[in-house]
Design a protein around this motif. Structure first.
Motif, PDB file in Angstrom:
ATOM      1  N   ALA A 148       0.657  -1.103   0.019  1.00 21.54           N
ATOM      2  CA  ALA A 148      -0.621   0.122   0.208  1.00 21.54           C
ATOM      3  C   ALA A 148       0.689   1.074   0.416  1.00 21.54           C
ATOM      4  CB  ALA A 148      -0.831  -0.030   1.185  1.00 21.54           C
ATOM      5  N   SER A 149       2.243   0.895   1.187  1.00 21.82           N
ATOM      6  CA  SER A 149       2.818   2.235   0.782  1.00 21.82           C
ATOM      7  C   SER A 149       3.654   2.941  -0.679  1.00 21.82           C
ATOM      8  CB  SER A 149       3.639   1.847   1.745  1.00 21.82           C
ATOM      9  OG  SER A 149       4.964   1.706   1.043  1.00 21.82           O
ATOM     10  N   ILE A 150       3.756   1.812  -1.632  1.00 21.40           N
ATOM     11  CA  ILE A 150       4.025   2.273  -3.177  1.00 21.40           C
ATOM     12  C   ILE A 150       3.193   2.696  -3.533  1.00 21.40           C
ATOM     13  CG2 ILE A 150       4.911   0.486  -4.701  1.00 21.40           C
ATOM     14  CD1 ILE A 150       6.419  -1.438  -3.201  1.00 21.40           C
ATOM     15  N   LEU A 151       1.725   2.410  -3.555  1.00 12.30           N
ATOM     16  CA  LEU A 151       0.811   2.906  -4.087  1.00 12.30           C
ATOM     17  C   LEU A 151       0.329   4.111  -3.740  1.00 12.30           C
ATOM     18  CD1 LEU A 151      -1.550  -0.242  -4.721  1.00 12.30           C
ATOM     19  CD2 LEU A 151       0.109   0.074  -6.642  1.00 12.30           C
ATOM     20  N   ALA A 152       0.854   4.504  -3.178  1.00  7.75           N
ATOM     21  CA  ALA A 152      -0.211   5.614  -2.126  1.00  7.75           C
ATOM     22  C   ALA A 152       1.293   6.832  -2.526  1.00  7.75           C
ATOM     23  CB  ALA A 152       0.333   5.652  -0.491  1.00  7.75           C
ATOM     24  N   LYS A 153       2.585   6.605  -2.084  1.00  9.35           N
ATOM     25  CA  LYS A 153       3.887   6.888  -2.943  1.00  9.35           C
ATOM     26  C   LYS A 153       3.989   7.390  -4.649  1.00  9.35           C
ATOM     27  CE  LYS A 153       7.963   8.840  -2.322  1.00  9.35           C
ATOM     28  NZ  LYS A 153       7.866  10.730  -2.432  1.00  9.35           N
ATOM     29  N   VAL A 154       3.479   6.307  -4.916  1.00 11.70           N
ATOM     30  CA  VAL A 154       3.517   6.576  -6.554  1.00 11.70           C
ATOM     31  C   VAL A 154       2.676   7.298  -7.222  1.00 11.70           C
ATOM     32  CG1 VAL A 154       3.548   5.393  -8.760  1.00 11.70           C
ATOM     33  CG2 VAL A 154       4.913   4.333  -6.723  1.00 11.70           C
ATOM     34  N   THR A 155       1.218   7.597  -6.548  1.00  6.78           N
ATOM     35  CA  THR A 155       0.450   7.976  -7.485  1.00  6.78           C
ATOM     36  C   THR A 155       0.656   9.136  -6.711  1.00  6.78           C
ATOM     37  OG1 THR A 155      -0.893   6.396  -6.615  1.00  6.78           O
ATOM     38  CG2 THR A 155      -1.691   7.961  -6.728  1.00  6.78           C
TER      39      THR A 155
END
Length: 208
Positions: A148-155
């Protein structure tokens, strides 16, 4: 490296494999939204999970690695949701309230609906009637939260790159809205723009 230990414990407690990990990006910035993601990984499919062995806390990964893993997580997750709260909502509800709002929006997008939530930090989603656990530094402990941290950061990074096109004077492509010396200098020259969080001290001081 994050593991599935917390997911396994939650799965046993909930008698379900539908365990969602939640994280956010942008709480510490002074411009732009706070973005949250919620991810349910295929806990019953070890072959698919093995392909996520490089998933880690987004802060420990290079931008290129995050971009690669972003696509892989979307491909392999059972379901995911991404939600945001704007700078205006941050000013209205405070950063904690806006983070809860973004996480609730992300979780509301999940289909199938989770049976248990693993949430990074001290956040509780009181408006969601599901068992949940808040985990300090959860993105380094739980694979679902790390995803989830990756999806949030990239977005969020992509959002700030888009804002850079509209407000190039502030250098959002460089610092993504965080309070760097370059950003402070730009604020002193130009004042805040519409995506600045006006209740945050560095921005509030420019309005005095």
């Amino acid at each position: 490296m994050p593991t599935l230990e917390l997911e396994s414990l939650a799965s046993a407690e909930a008698s379900s494999l539908l365990i969602a990990g939640l994280d956010e990006a942008g709480r510490g910035a002074v411009a732009g939204p706070v973005v949250a993601a919620s991810v349910i990984l295929p806990l019953g499919e070890p072959g698919r999970l093995a392909r996520l062995s490089d998933v880690d806390d987004s802060k420990k990964l290079t931008p290129r690695k995050r971009e690669m893993l972003f696509d892989l997580i979307i491909e392999l997750s059972l379901t995911f949701g991404i939600g945001a709260a704007s700078a205006e909502e941050i000013d209205q509800f405070g950063i904690i309230g806006a983070t809860v709002l973004a996480m609730s929006r992300a979780t509301g997008m999940l289909n199938p609906r989770p049976d248990y939530l693993l949430i990074d930090g001290r956040i509780r989603l009181k408006d969601i009637a599901l068992p949940q656990q808040s985990i300090i530094r959860g993105d380094g402990k739980s694979l679902s939260i790390a995803a989830a941290s990756i999806l949030a950061k990239v977005t969020r990074d992509r959002t700030m790159l888009d804002h850079h096109l509209h407000f190039p004077a502030y250098g959002f492509a460089r610092h993504k809205g965080y309070c760097t010396s370059y950003h402070v200098d730009a604020l002193s020259q130009h004042g805040p723009c519409p995506i600045h969080r006006r209740t945050f001290a560095p921005i509030r001081q420019t309005l005095i």
